[in-house]
Write a protein that holds these residues in place. Structure first.
Motif, PDB file in Angstrom:
ATOM      1  N   LEU B 150       1.396 -11.114  -2.837  1.00  8.77           N
ATOM      2  CA  LEU B 150       1.549 -10.586  -1.560  1.00  8.77           C
ATOM      3  C   LEU B 150       0.218  -9.641  -1.013  1.00  8.77           C
ATOM      4  O   LEU B 150      -0.060  -8.819  -1.901  1.00  8.77           O
ATOM      5  CB  LEU B 150       2.848  -9.552  -1.405  1.00  8.77           C
ATOM      6  N   VAL B 151      -0.147  -9.988  -0.174  1.00  8.48           N
ATOM      7  CA  VAL B 151      -1.395  -9.270   0.273  1.00  8.48           C
ATOM      8  C   VAL B 151      -1.428  -8.396   1.820  1.00  8.48           C
ATOM      9  O   VAL B 151      -0.931  -9.336   2.805  1.00  8.48           O
ATOM     10  CB  VAL B 151      -3.064  -9.885   0.322  1.00  8.48           C
ATOM     11  N   GLN B 152      -1.428  -7.344   1.702  1.00 11.29           N
ATOM     12  CA  GLN B 152      -1.785  -6.581   3.356  1.00 11.29           C
ATOM     13  C   GLN B 152      -3.073  -5.857   3.254  1.00 11.29           C
ATOM     14  O   GLN B 152      -3.179  -5.092   2.463  1.00 11.29           O
ATOM     15  CB  GLN B 152      -0.815  -5.956   3.711  1.00 11.29           C
ATOM     16  N   PRO B 154      -5.812  -4.233   5.355  1.00 11.98           N
ATOM     17  CA  PRO B 154      -6.605  -3.860   6.725  1.00 11.98           C
ATOM     18  C   PRO B 154      -8.102  -3.506   6.499  1.00 11.98           C
ATOM     19  O   PRO B 154      -8.447  -2.313   6.508  1.00 11.98           O
ATOM     20  CB  PRO B 154      -5.785  -2.726   7.233  1.00 11.98           C
ATOM     21  N   SER B 259      -6.981  -5.612  -4.195  1.00 11.70           N
ATOM     22  CA  SER B 259      -5.891  -5.188  -3.164  1.00 11.70           C
ATOM     23  C   SER B 259      -4.871  -4.040  -3.785  1.00 11.70           C
ATOM     24  O   SER B 259      -5.200  -4.111  -4.933  1.00 11.70           O
ATOM     25  CB  SER B 259      -5.104  -6.587  -2.905  1.00 11.70           C
ATOM     26  N   LEU B 260      -4.053  -3.689  -2.889  1.00 11.77           N
ATOM     27  CA  LEU B 260      -2.875  -2.995  -3.467  1.00 11.77           C
ATOM     28  C   LEU B 260      -1.418  -3.608  -3.319  1.00 11.77           C
ATOM     29  O   LEU B 260      -1.270  -4.005  -2.218  1.00 11.77           O
ATOM     30  CB  LEU B 260      -2.727  -1.614  -2.699  1.00 11.77           C
ATOM     31  N   PRO B 262       2.614  -4.364  -3.300  1.00  9.82           N
ATOM     32  CA  PRO B 262       3.578  -3.407  -2.259  1.00  9.82           C
ATOM     33  C   PRO B 262       3.772  -2.271  -3.293  1.00  9.82           C
ATOM     34  O   PRO B 262       4.516  -1.364  -2.226  1.00  9.82           O
ATOM     35  CB  PRO B 262       4.609  -4.621  -2.277  1.00  9.82           C
ATOM     36  N   TYR B 264       2.415   0.059  -4.476  1.00  2.64           N
ATOM     37  CA  TYR B 264       1.550   1.126  -4.008  1.00  2.64           C
ATOM     38  C   TYR B 264       2.148   1.829  -2.617  1.00  2.64           C
ATOM     39  O   TYR B 264       1.598   2.924  -2.365  1.00  2.64           O
ATOM     40  CB  TYR B 264       0.140   0.716  -3.747  1.00  2.64           C
ATOM     41  N   TYR B 265       2.908   1.114  -1.783  1.00  2.00           N
ATOM     42  CA  TYR B 265       3.241   1.595  -0.592  1.00  2.00           C
ATOM     43  C   TYR B 265       4.517   2.083  -0.440  1.00  2.00           C
ATOM     44  O   TYR B 265       4.912   2.935   0.198  1.00  2.00           O
ATOM     45  CB  TYR B 265       3.032   0.348   0.399  1.00  2.00           C
ATOM     46  N   ALA B 266       5.533   1.520  -1.389  1.00  5.86           N
ATOM     47  CA  ALA B 266       6.691   2.061  -1.417  1.00  5.86           C
ATOM     48  C   ALA B 266       7.444   1.953  -2.926  1.00  5.86           C
ATOM     49  O   ALA B 266       7.231   0.751  -3.776  1.00  5.86           O
ATOM     50  CB  ALA B 266       7.685   1.211  -0.702  1.00  5.86           C
ATOM     51  N   GLU B 267       7.793   2.980  -3.439  1.00  2.98           N
ATOM     52  CA  GLU B 267       8.174   3.031  -4.870  1.00  2.98           C
ATOM     53  C   GLU B 267       9.275   2.117  -5.316  1.00  2.98           C
ATOM     54  O   GLU B 267       9.372   1.808  -6.696  1.00  2.98           O
ATOM     55  CB  GLU B 267       8.709   4.383  -5.130  1.00  2.98           C
ATOM     56  N   THR B 268      10.088   1.519  -4.352  1.00  2.00           N
ATOM     57  CA  THR B 268      11.040   0.518  -4.922  1.00  2.00           C
ATOM     58  C   THR B 268      10.749  -1.012  -4.979  1.00  2.00           C
ATOM     59  O   THR B 268      11.311  -1.766  -5.241  1.00  2.00           O
ATOM     60  CB  THR B 268      12.213   0.882  -4.071  1.00  2.00           C
ATOM     61  N   MET B 269       9.580  -1.161  -4.631  1.00  2.00           N
ATOM     62  CA  MET B 269       8.887  -2.443  -4.212  1.00  2.00           C
ATOM     63  C   MET B 269       8.867  -3.322  -5.783  1.00  2.00           C
ATOM     64  O   MET B 269       7.550  -3.898  -5.781  1.00  2.00           O
ATOM     65  CB  MET B 269       7.705  -2.459  -3.113  1.00  2.00           C
ATOM     66  N   ALA B 273      14.181  -5.792  -5.124  1.00  2.00           N
ATOM     67  CA  ALA B 273      13.566  -5.089  -3.782  1.00  2.00           C
ATOM     68  C   ALA B 273      12.322  -6.044  -3.499  1.00  2.00           C
ATOM     69  O   ALA B 273      12.229  -6.300  -2.147  1.00  2.00           O
ATOM     70  CB  ALA B 273      13.321  -3.479  -3.786  1.00  2.00           C
ATOM     71  N   MET B 277      12.002  -8.290  -0.099  1.00  2.00           N
ATOM     72  CA  MET B 277      10.969  -8.059   0.984  1.00  2.00           C
ATOM     73  C   MET B 277      10.281  -9.602   1.245  1.00  2.00           C
ATOM     74  O   MET B 277       9.988  -9.937   2.303  1.00  2.00           O
ATOM     75  CB  MET B 277      10.078  -7.155   0.180  1.00  2.00           C
TER      76      MET B 277
END
Lengths: 271, 291
Positions: B150-152, B154, B259-260, B262, B264-269, B273, B277
């Protein structure tokens, strides 16, 4: 006593214990709070040569694709002396993404600041929605793109700003710095904590780990500094160097290492 | 669990002849921070310069002691002018010469998570750019049965002189690995810009997706000022290593970043979980290809 507490006391008098337990259970499941980490930070550079662009996206949409989320990004910019020079807010549509050209933004606000901290907090417009609860604590990650004089670079943040930051440990970067063609190494260091921090940046001979250069610095709270190591000023230049610090200003506030080459190109990444 | 010794600790890199750069790695052994798990490594390398099959396997190319680094120039093992994939196998010395050993998941996690290796691309004039990252036992049938990416991001910019490339490596410690990764991509930008497509990444073949080319294909005007887009990518059948490579065609300068994930954005990912997602994202309209 708050109105809610007064109502609770009143209900406790008139409702049976089982009903009170049900109410307590319901309250525990209410979306009362979105646990957000403090604003996430890294450095911008806006010195007339290098421009910075702050790239942000609505990460809530990505993590919870079927929850339509509009969000607000709040960016705080600090000068190298730690003074907050600007707060800038950007709306983000569902799955939206934006970039903020720091040079253009500062020009609009008549701000002259060559480098410092940029910190982001991205918050849904309706943060108490139950859907966000499954995320647990959230972290407003972003990226900064640097461009100028033919050079390009990019970094992600490593720290959170705030008073919770304790003094960091001694640090040695895993980067191996090859000195061929290199004329200068700049260390762009920020201090995300709420108090001034004294540190010492060092260059080591990668083979022997002997210190070949050192530069002490005191960085104000939420401030930043730029240590410049010119290789021509070293007594001897080994084939490879290591970068270290006697301590970091906070747990993971690794600096950015900017290599300046004889060709005029600079490259940069976090240490 | 029974674990092939060449999969315990690996580092996957690609070379970048296509941008005029040579490649070297600095492998770091931080196992001295792990107490009783401290180990020296024997370093082996697998080279894939035309995808499968493996072009070369070199055993014991170096000794990496605890709390030390080892520099390896990839040109020695992949001398051609074709972009190649190299998988460095860091074999704990006590296991050298064995095929597989019993290793706990905790040991595997500890050895993998402490790593901090550096890949650096360089030119003859000394100009270099690199990035620190880590790779796990990706795509291994025994060690990583659920492989996704998974990559997000920006962080994609394009101008007349600047391009940003999404670099993807679909590799594994096992040379028999043969899965083609299917990647769905979306570019989202200011002003309602949105572009979607699907791509395939062959095993052991480095893939470079130029965002400038993707924008130009869709009629987006590229000018002197850097144009920004956010790249989203989803791969449901493999773990690919995504790096962002910036380049300036006039100066030849490079910038590299990882990349970071997921979490890194939310502790449950992680775990279930993360799986939820991924399901929601896959079913969403984000990656729908415009007709």
């Amino acid at each position: 006593m708050t109105a809610i507490a007064s109502a609770q006391r009143l209900l406790a008098k008139v409702l049976p214990e089982s009903a009170m337990k049900s109410l307590a259970s319901l309250r525990a499941r209410l979306p009362l709070h979105l646990p957000q980490a403090p604003p996430i930070a890294v450095m911008y550079v806006n010195d007339g040569v290098t421009r910075s662009f702050v790239g942000i996206n609505n990460f809530y949409s990505f993590l919870l694709a079927d929850e339509i989320t509009e969000a607000i990004a709040e960016l705080q910019f600090f000068a190298f002396d730690g003074a907050r020079v600007l707060v800038h807010r950007v709306p983000l549509a569902h799955f939206g993404a934006e970039t903020i050209d720091v040079e253009a933004l500062f020009a609009r606000h008549d701000i002259a600041s060559p480098y410092g901290i940029v910190a982001a907090q991205i918050t849904p417009r309706h943060p108490r929605r139950d859907a966000y609860r499954e995320l647990g604590r959230v972290f407003s990650q972003f990226f900064v793109f640097y461009e100028g004089a033919g050079s390009v670079a990019q970094v992600h943040p490593l720290s959170q700003i705030g008073a919770h930051n304790a003094v960091g440990e001694p640090f040695e970067s895993s980067q191996l710095i090859t000195t061929a063609g290199l004329i200068e190494l700049d260390v762009l260091q920020y201090n995300p904590s709420a108090e001034a921090r004294a540190i010492e940046h060092r260059l080591l001979d990668a083979e022997t780990r002997e210190i070949v250069a050192r530069a002490p610095a005191t960085i104000r709270a939420l401030g930043a500094c730029c240590t410049q190591f010119r290789l021509a000023e070293l007594a001897a230049v080994p084939e490879r160097l290591l970068f270290s610090a006697d301590r970091l200003p906070s747990g993971n506030s690794k600096p950015m290492l900017r290599r300046r080459f004889a060709s005029g190109i600079t490259t940069m990444s976090h240490a | 669990m029974q674990c092939p010794v060449d999969a315990i600790h690996t580092f996957q890199v690609r070379t970048l002849h296509s941008l005029g750069y040579r490649t070297r790695v600095a492998l770091a052994n931080k196992s001295h921070l792990l107490g009783p798990r401290r180990t020296d490594y024997r370093v082996d390398v697998s080279v894939y310069d035309r995808g499968s099959p493996r072009a070369r396997f070199a055993e014991a190319i170096g000794h990496l002691a605890a709390d030390r680094r080892l520099v390896i120039d990839c040109s020695t093992y992949a001398p051609g002018d074709r972009d190649a994939v190299l998988v460095f196998h860091l074999v704990p010395e006590r296991y050298a010469g064995m095929a597989a050993v019993e290793v706990s998941r905790e040991d595997l996690m500890a050895l993998a998570s402490i790593q901090d290796h550096y890949v650096e691309y360089y030119r003859d004039d000394g100009c270099s750019a690199g990035v620190l990252y880590q790779t796990g036992p990706f795509n291994h049938p025994k060690l990583s049965p659920k492989s996704t990416t998974l990559v997000q991001a920006p962080k994609y910019y394009a101008s007349k002189t600047i391009d940003t490339v999404l670099s993807l490596v679909n590799a594994c410690a096992d040379p028999a690995y043969d899965r083609v990764a299917r990647v769905r991509c979306a570019l989202v930008g200011p002003g309602g810009l949105r572009a979607t497509w699907s791509d395939e990444v062959a095993p052991f073949v480095p893939k470079s997706i130029s965002v400038r080319d993707e924008l130009v294909k869709r009629g987006v005007e590229i000018g002197d000022e850097p144009r920004f887009v956010c790249l989203y990518a989803l791969c449901e059948n493999a773990t690919v290593v995504p790096l962002t490579i910036l380049s300036n065609s006039q100066s030849g300068a490079l910038g590299i970043e990882h990349s970071l994930s997921p979490d890194y954005y939310a502790e449950t990912m992680r775990g279930p979980a993360r799986a939820r997602m991924l399901e929601r994202l896959s079913a969403s309209s984000l990656f729908e290809v415009a007709r």
